[in-house]
Each structure stands twice: as C-alpha cells, then as structure tokens.
Design a protein around this motif. Structure first.
Motif, PDB file in Angstrom:
ATOM      1  N   GLN A  96       0.821  -1.210   0.000  1.00 49.18           N
ATOM      2  CA  GLN A  96       0.000   0.000   0.000  1.00 49.18           C
ATOM      3  C   GLN A  96       0.858   1.263   0.000  1.00 49.18           C
ATOM      4  O   GLN A  96       0.521   2.254  -0.664  1.00 49.18           O
ATOM      5  N   TYR A  97       1.959   1.214   0.704  1.00 48.17           N
ATOM      6  CA  TYR A  97       2.835   2.378   0.767  1.00 48.17           C
ATOM      7  C   TYR A  97       3.462   2.664  -0.602  1.00 48.17           C
ATOM      8  O   TYR A  97       3.762   3.811  -0.926  1.00 48.17           O
ATOM      9  N   ALA A  98       3.621   1.615  -1.405  1.00 50.78           N
ATOM     10  CA  ALA A  98       4.207   1.763  -2.737  1.00 50.78           C
ATOM     11  C   ALA A  98       3.156   2.073  -3.800  1.00 50.78           C
ATOM     12  O   ALA A  98       3.476   2.092  -4.990  1.00 50.78           O
ATOM     13  N   GLU A  99       1.924   2.321  -3.410  1.00 51.61           N
ATOM     14  CA  GLU A  99       0.836   2.560  -4.363  1.00 51.61           C
ATOM     15  C   GLU A  99       1.230   3.591  -5.420  1.00 51.61           C
ATOM     16  O   GLU A  99       1.650   4.711  -5.104  1.00 51.61           O
ATOM     17  N   GLY A 100       1.116   3.200  -6.669  1.00 50.90           N
ATOM     18  CA  GLY A 100       1.470   4.076  -7.781  1.00 50.90           C
ATOM     19  C   GLY A 100       2.943   4.074  -8.111  1.00 50.90           C
ATOM     20  O   GLY A 100       3.349   4.607  -9.147  1.00 50.90           O
ATOM     21  N   GLY A 101       3.747   3.471  -7.244  1.00 46.45           N
ATOM     22  CA  GLY A 101       5.194   3.468  -7.439  1.00 46.45           C
ATOM     23  C   GLY A 101       5.753   2.082  -7.666  1.00 46.45           C
ATOM     24  O   GLY A 101       5.151   1.259  -8.355  1.00 46.45           O
ATOM     25  N   THR A 102       6.901   1.813  -7.034  1.00 52.46           N
ATOM     26  CA  THR A 102       7.609   0.549  -7.244  1.00 52.46           C
ATOM     27  C   THR A 102       7.881  -0.130  -5.910  1.00 52.46           C
ATOM     28  O   THR A 102       8.357   0.503  -4.966  1.00 52.46           O
ATOM     29  N   LEU A 103       7.566  -1.426  -5.831  1.00 55.17           N
ATOM     30  CA  LEU A 103       7.896  -2.243  -4.665  1.00 55.17           C
ATOM     31  C   LEU A 103       9.084  -3.118  -5.033  1.00 55.17           C
ATOM     32  O   LEU A 103       9.014  -3.908  -5.979  1.00 55.17           O
ATOM     33  N   PHE A 104      10.191  -2.961  -4.310  1.00 59.62           N
ATOM     34  CA  PHE A 104      11.392  -3.744  -4.572  1.00 59.62           C
ATOM     35  C   PHE A 104      11.523  -4.847  -3.533  1.00 59.62           C
ATOM     36  O   PHE A 104      11.700  -4.579  -2.345  1.00 59.62           O
ATOM     37  N   LEU A 105      11.396  -6.087  -3.970  1.00 61.36           N
ATOM     38  CA  LEU A 105      11.492  -7.253  -3.089  1.00 61.36           C
ATOM     39  C   LEU A 105      12.867  -7.888  -3.261  1.00 61.36           C
ATOM     40  O   LEU A 105      13.119  -8.644  -4.207  1.00 61.36           O
ATOM     41  N   ASP A 106      13.771  -7.550  -2.352  1.00 62.38           N
ATOM     42  CA  ASP A 106      15.135  -8.081  -2.415  1.00 62.38           C
ATOM     43  C   ASP A 106      15.187  -9.478  -1.800  1.00 62.38           C
ATOM     44  O   ASP A 106      14.454  -9.780  -0.855  1.00 62.38           O
ATOM     45  N   GLU A 107      16.055 -10.312  -2.354  1.00 64.03           N
ATOM     46  CA  GLU A 107      16.226 -11.703  -1.910  1.00 64.03           C
ATOM     47  C   GLU A 107      14.891 -12.431  -1.863  1.00 64.03           C
ATOM     48  O   GLU A 107      14.547 -13.097  -0.882  1.00 64.03           O
ATOM     49  N   ILE A 108      14.150 -12.328  -2.931  1.00 62.58           N
ATOM     50  CA  ILE A 108      12.831 -12.974  -2.985  1.00 62.58           C
ATOM     51  C   ILE A 108      12.951 -14.490  -2.992  1.00 62.58           C
ATOM     52  O   ILE A 108      11.998 -15.211  -2.676  1.00 62.58           O
ATOM     53  N   GLY A 109      14.110 -15.004  -3.321  1.00 63.50           N
ATOM     54  CA  GLY A 109      14.322 -16.452  -3.300  1.00 63.50           C
ATOM     55  C   GLY A 109      14.216 -17.046  -1.918  1.00 63.50           C
ATOM     56  O   GLY A 109      14.087 -18.262  -1.766  1.00 63.50           O
ATOM     57  N   ASP A 110      14.270 -16.189  -0.879  1.00 61.25           N
ATOM     58  CA  ASP A 110      14.161 -16.669   0.499  1.00 61.25           C
ATOM     59  C   ASP A 110      12.721 -16.647   1.019  1.00 61.25           C
ATOM     60  O   ASP A 110      12.466 -17.043   2.160  1.00 61.25           O
ATOM     61  N   MET A 111      11.769 -16.198   0.193  1.00 64.22           N
ATOM     62  CA  MET A 111      10.375 -16.129   0.622  1.00 64.22           C
ATOM     63  C   MET A 111       9.756 -17.518   0.680  1.00 64.22           C
ATOM     64  O   MET A 111       9.958 -18.340  -0.230  1.00 64.22           O
ATOM     65  N   LYS A 112       8.999 -17.791   1.746  1.00 57.40           N
ATOM     66  CA  LYS A 112       8.391 -19.106   1.920  1.00 57.40           C
ATOM     67  C   LYS A 112       7.247 -19.325   0.917  1.00 57.40           C
ATOM     68  O   LYS A 112       6.573 -18.372   0.513  1.00 57.40           O
ATOM     69  N   PRO A 113       6.988 -20.598   0.515  1.00 56.49           N
ATOM     70  CA  PRO A 113       5.965 -20.902  -0.500  1.00 56.49           C
ATOM     71  C   PRO A 113       4.574 -20.361  -0.177  1.00 56.49           C
ATOM     72  O   PRO A 113       3.863 -19.912  -1.082  1.00 56.49           O
ATOM     73  N   ALA A 114       4.148 -20.389   1.080  1.00 56.06           N
ATOM     74  CA  ALA A 114       2.803 -19.909   1.433  1.00 56.06           C
ATOM     75  C   ALA A 114       2.654 -18.425   1.101  1.00 56.06           C
ATOM     76  O   ALA A 114       1.606 -17.983   0.609  1.00 56.06           O
ATOM     77  N   LEU A 115       3.696 -17.666   1.343  1.00 52.06           N
ATOM     78  CA  LEU A 115       3.644 -16.239   1.061  1.00 52.06           C
ATOM     79  C   LEU A 115       3.811 -15.978  -0.443  1.00 52.06           C
ATOM     80  O   LEU A 115       3.286 -14.997  -0.978  1.00 52.06           O
ATOM     81  N   GLN A 116       4.522 -16.874  -1.109  1.00 50.64           N
ATOM     82  CA  GLN A 116       4.667 -16.751  -2.562  1.00 50.64           C
ATOM     83  C   GLN A 116       3.304 -16.795  -3.249  1.00 50.64           C
ATOM     84  O   GLN A 116       3.052 -16.060  -4.216  1.00 50.64           O
ATOM     85  N   ALA A 117       2.411 -17.646  -2.739  1.00 53.38           N
ATOM     86  CA  ALA A 117       1.073 -17.770  -3.340  1.00 53.38           C
ATOM     87  C   ALA A 117       0.294 -16.464  -3.211  1.00 53.38           C
ATOM     88  O   ALA A 117      -0.418 -16.058  -4.136  1.00 53.38           O
ATOM     89  N   LYS A 118       0.426 -15.797  -2.074  1.00 48.76           N
ATOM     90  CA  LYS A 118      -0.275 -14.524  -1.883  1.00 48.76           C
ATOM     91  C   LYS A 118       0.317 -13.419  -2.755  1.00 48.76           C
ATOM     92  O   LYS A 118      -0.397 -12.550  -3.248  1.00 48.76           O
ATOM     93  N   LEU A 119       1.632 -13.472  -2.956  1.00 52.21           N
ATOM     94  CA  LEU A 119       2.264 -12.487  -3.831  1.00 52.21           C
ATOM     95  C   LEU A 119       1.831 -12.709  -5.279  1.00 52.21           C
ATOM     96  O   LEU A 119       1.635 -11.749  -6.034  1.00 52.21           O
ATOM     97  N   LEU A 120       1.659 -13.979  -5.642  1.00 47.99           N
ATOM     98  CA  LEU A 120       1.210 -14.301  -6.999  1.00 47.99           C
ATOM     99  C   LEU A 120      -0.150 -13.661  -7.280  1.00 47.99           C
ATOM    100  O   LEU A 120      -0.404 -13.179  -8.395  1.00 47.99           O
ATOM    101  N   ARG A 121      -1.008 -13.622  -6.276  1.00 46.21           N
ATOM    102  CA  ARG A 121      -2.324 -13.012  -6.468  1.00 46.21           C
ATOM    103  C   ARG A 121      -2.199 -11.514  -6.742  1.00 46.21           C
ATOM    104  O   ARG A 121      -2.947 -10.949  -7.547  1.00 46.21           O
TER     105      ARG A 121
END
Length: 501
Positions: free
Chosen positions: A233-258
């Motif tokens: 929400q804070y990045a609304e209209g801008g850019t969200l930079f997710l560094d080291e996304i390879g360390d994100m757990k699968p359950a959270l990956q599904a929510k990001l996919l949405r």
C-alpha cells in the motif's frame, strides 16, 4: 555524473590543467591532443563540457565545437584563444562556444569558467523535456561502468524504464548492486514521482514478513491495536522492490502471486480485497530455476516475476571497470579528510584486477574506504594491499591496466605528484612510452620510470628542496631520500644545480 573533454596538443599544459580540474571540480577529465582524437574518443562516450584549443591557423578547434554540438546540443563548449585575437573570439562564439579562455591559461580563471560552464550544462539538462538522459558511458543513478557487459545492462535498463508496468527480476551475486539497478528502473520510469519501497525478504522473520508486506487490520492478532499499512500500500502508484525474494516461503509466494495476477491483496485479518497499482521489481542472488526444480520456489510465480530478467555481471567479469570504481570511491571517502588518499600505482591496480572479488563492488568499496582511513601517505602500492589481494599475483599486469589510478578528489590536500606542473625540459619525455609498450617492455620498468618522472617533477617544482618535494608527493622525507638514492637521481639535481634539504 558530469565529465569534461580537454583537447590540446600542448601535452604539459593539458595535463597540468586536467589535474587541476579533477582536483578542484571533482569530475572525470578525458584528454585528447587533436580534434581528430577527440572525435574518436566521443564514439560511445558522452561528455558535459568540451574545452579545446583553437588549433590555429586552421582554427580546427572551432570545427570541433560544431561537430560536438551536432552530436549532442547539450554539451557546453569553451575554446582557448590567443590573447587579444578579437576575430577568433567572434568566430568561436558564433560557432556555439559559450565561453573562451585566453592562452597561456590562468588556472584560477580556467577553474571559474569551468565551474560556470558546468552550471550552465546542469540548467540545460534540467530543462530537457524529453525525460532524463541516460549516460551509458558513465553509468546512471549511481551505477558505474564502461565495460561492454555494463553497457548491455544499461541498454536493457533504459528500455525497461520506459515501461512502468512489467515486473522485473534482477539476478546477480551479492554485492553487485541489485538495489541500485532497481532504483534506476524506478527513477527513469513513469512511476518516478511515486514511492520506491524496498523490502528485504531475507532480513525479516517469516512470521512477520506477511504483515510487513500486506499490512494488517485492527484486531487481526494479539497486540494489533490499530490497523497498519503494508509495504504494498505504501508503494501505491510506485515501485515495490522485493530483495532476496528467493528466500520467501511458498505460502507467502502464493499470496504475492495473487497481487501480480489480480492486482489486489487482503491485509492480514482483513476480509475486503484492496486494489494494488504497484510495479514489482524483485531481486535474488539465488538461481531461481534450480529452486523451482527443487520445489523451493513456485514455478508460476517465477514466470510471473521474470517478464524482464536482468543479469548483473560480477566484478570479475568486468575488471576494466575497477579503476573507474576506485576513482569514484576515492572521491567519496577522501571527502573531508586532511590526508587524502592519492591513488593506486599501476602494479597495485593490476593486483586488484587479478583478484576474483567474491564480494564484488561492495568488497571493492570497503577496501577503498579502509585504505582511505589507514593509508595516509602517497600512492597505494602492491605492498600496501591486504595479503588476500596480493595472493597469486605475479607482478604481470593484465591487458586492461595501462596507467596508475590518480585521485580526482576535490578535497584541498597535499597535491599528488601527478599534479605538479614542470617545464618539459626539466623531466624525462614520455614520447617513447607507447613505443615501449608496443615492444612489450617490462611493466615494472615502466612503473619505475613513471615514478622517476614524478619525483623529478616535484624536485623541479621546489627548486631541489627535498623536504618540500616530499610534502608535494605526500611522502615522508626519509622515504623520498631513500628513493632518490636508490634511483640515483642526485645526478639530475647536480646537473641543474639544485640540491637542497
């Protein structure tokens, strides 16, 4: 980053002026001894300011101004003219030059004119309505590199920056500058006016990462006394930079996919979806394809993220950029220091180019910072480097090394030897250096000869006073005396009748 092209066939005068401009103005100065060489050097280069001799009687400097302005109308031009030549002044200004300097050049006047010219250049660039111009030869938005690998990366970033919607996956080893690339993508995109919001997925515990990313509503869990806005929400209209996304757990990956598919998300404890107009730029040092095969990373998310993949080359694959990076870091870490780091010898630079750099640019920056603190006098030699940077170096320079790195630091401190102007007759000529290189002369011999010239220049400047010469060279007096004795330079002092302590 601004840069200057200085064109003059008076080698001594040109080098003296170039050194002073680097010191006082604090930006790179390219040099050429003819208009033809200047035009050749501009292939693949972009400059901010041209300072050229008139090259009378054919006035080739005027033609050079016209040619440079045809290539880039933003470049500001200054021409050095014989004093009192009114006709040349008119001709120069009509050609498009903004200022002129009388020759022989007064250094103080040249510094003032150069500073004003660059201020005018800044105004021209800021008024440019076509959008920010990416200077690929110098890098942009803090990214430094002139190697072909970096030029390719800059070209891709330039195209990606024009599109503010597609997701970007930045891959590269630790220390290569993934966040800087992400910031450049944002800064040159249509979303530049909105927030750039970074989030390191590896630095936040798994149980907190979800609420940090999506936010939460009041009462979502114990202690949630009020709602909190998430990074999306804070990045609304801008850019969200997710560094080291390879360390994100699968359950959270599904929510990001949405978020990527539906452009919406639900805060933790919330029931109502929230729209998300945000561009996602992700980065990782991991090989995500391998992670997908191992079941550690969702395949559908991987393909959603890698719409535009960017691969940052490690430093060991662009060793020709090491000297440029060192120059930049010296400017940063010399600032405000009474005893500024003077630079690196050619052999020391060769040793650094021989090193594998597992920590990449970050490791190089840390080394320069360390030396700026601990190495207080003279140029950094191979012996001054920590052991691991010397290990395996046989003293033979790689092809990418051609000269010592000298500081362009704007801090007023004891001048390094390369900044000492002398008469041409007072010091050995460098005319044979290119021929010597072509004949495969020993590198250490060339470095030693260069050191001889610096010492002789200092002694000439001080009238043979060794104490003052040592101060100019940023050396201890005993060290200078040792070198004079070892190199048998006392014969030069006796020959010119100058030998003072």
């Amino acid at each position: 980053m601004r840069s200057i092209l200085l064109v003059d066939n008076d080698r001594l005068g040109r080098e003296t002026l170039a050194v002073m401009l680097r010191k006082e103005i604090g930006c790179p100065v390219l040099e050429a001894d003819s208009p033809e060489e200047a035009l050749e050097s501009l292939d693949g280069q972009e400059i901010s300011l041209l300072i050229s001799d008139l090259f009378a009687p054919k006035d080739l400097g005027v033609e050079l101004v016209k040619a440079v302005l045809r290539k880039n109308p933003e470049v500001v031009s200054v021409v050095m003219l014989p004093a009192g030549n009114r006709e040349a002044v008119v001709k120069t200004l009509q050609a498009g030059a903004l200022f002129y300097l009388n020759k022989p050049t007064d250094l103080d006047e040249a510094i003032i004119v150069t500073a004003r010219s660059l201020e005018h250049y800044d105004l021209l660039v800021h008024k440019e309505k076509r959008g920010p111009k990416i200077r690929k030869t110098e890098g942009f938005h803090g990214i430094i590199g002139q190697s072909s690998a970096m030029q390719t990366l800059f070209n891709i970033i330039e195209r990606v920056a024009e599109d503010g919607e597609s997701t970007v996956l930045i891959q590269g080893e630790s220390g290569t500058g993934k966040e800087m690339v992400a910031k450049a993508v944002h800064a040159f995109s249509p979303r530049a006016g909105k927030n750039f919001v970074p989030l390191n997925c590896a630095a936040i515990p798994d149980d907190l990462l979800e609420s940090e990313l999506f936010g939460y509503v009041k009462g979502a869990f114990t202690g949630a006394n009020q709602s909190k806005q998430g990074r999306i929400q804070y990045a609304e209209g801008g850019t969200l930079f997710l560094d080291e996304i390879g360390d994100m757990k699968p359950a959270l990956q599904a929510k990001l996919l949405r978020v990527l598919q539906e452009k919406e998300f639900e805060p933790v404890g919330g029931l109502k979806p929230v729209r998300a107009d945000v561009r996602i730029v992700a980065a990782t040092h991991r090989n995500l394809e391998d992670s997908v095969k191992k079941g550690l990373f969702r395949e559908d998310l991987y393909y959603r993220l890698s719409v535009v993949p960017l691969q940052i080359p490690p430093l060991r694959e662009r060793k020709e950029d090491i000297a440029l990076l060192i120059e930049k870091f010296m400017q940063v870490y010399n600032r405000g220091r009474k005893r500024a780091l003077a630079g690196f010898t050619g052999e020391a630079l060769a040793a650094l180019q021989n090193y594998a750099w597992p920590g990449n640019v970050r490791e190089l920056e840390n080394l320069v910072q360390r030396l700026a603190i601990l190495h207080a006098e003279g140029l950094v030699s191979t012996a001054d480097l920590p052991e691991k940077y010397r290990a395996g170096f046989d003293g033979v320079a790689p092809e990418v090394v051609s000269a010592p790195v000298l500081s362009s630091n704007p801090v007023r401190s004891a001048a390094p030897a390369a900044q000492i102007p002398v008469r041409e007759a007072d010091a050995p000529s460098t005319d044979g250096e290119v021929e010597a290189l072509e004949n495969q002369a020993d590198f250490n011999t060339l470095v030693s000869d260069f050191e001889d010239r610096l010492i002789l220049q200092a002694l000439t400047r001080t009238g043979g006073n060794k104490k003052e010469a040592a101060e100019l060279l940023n050396l201890k007096r005993t060290t200078l005396l040792e070198k004079i004795k070892k190199k048998q330079l006392d014969s030069f002092l006796a020959r010119v009748g100058r030998n003072k302590d």
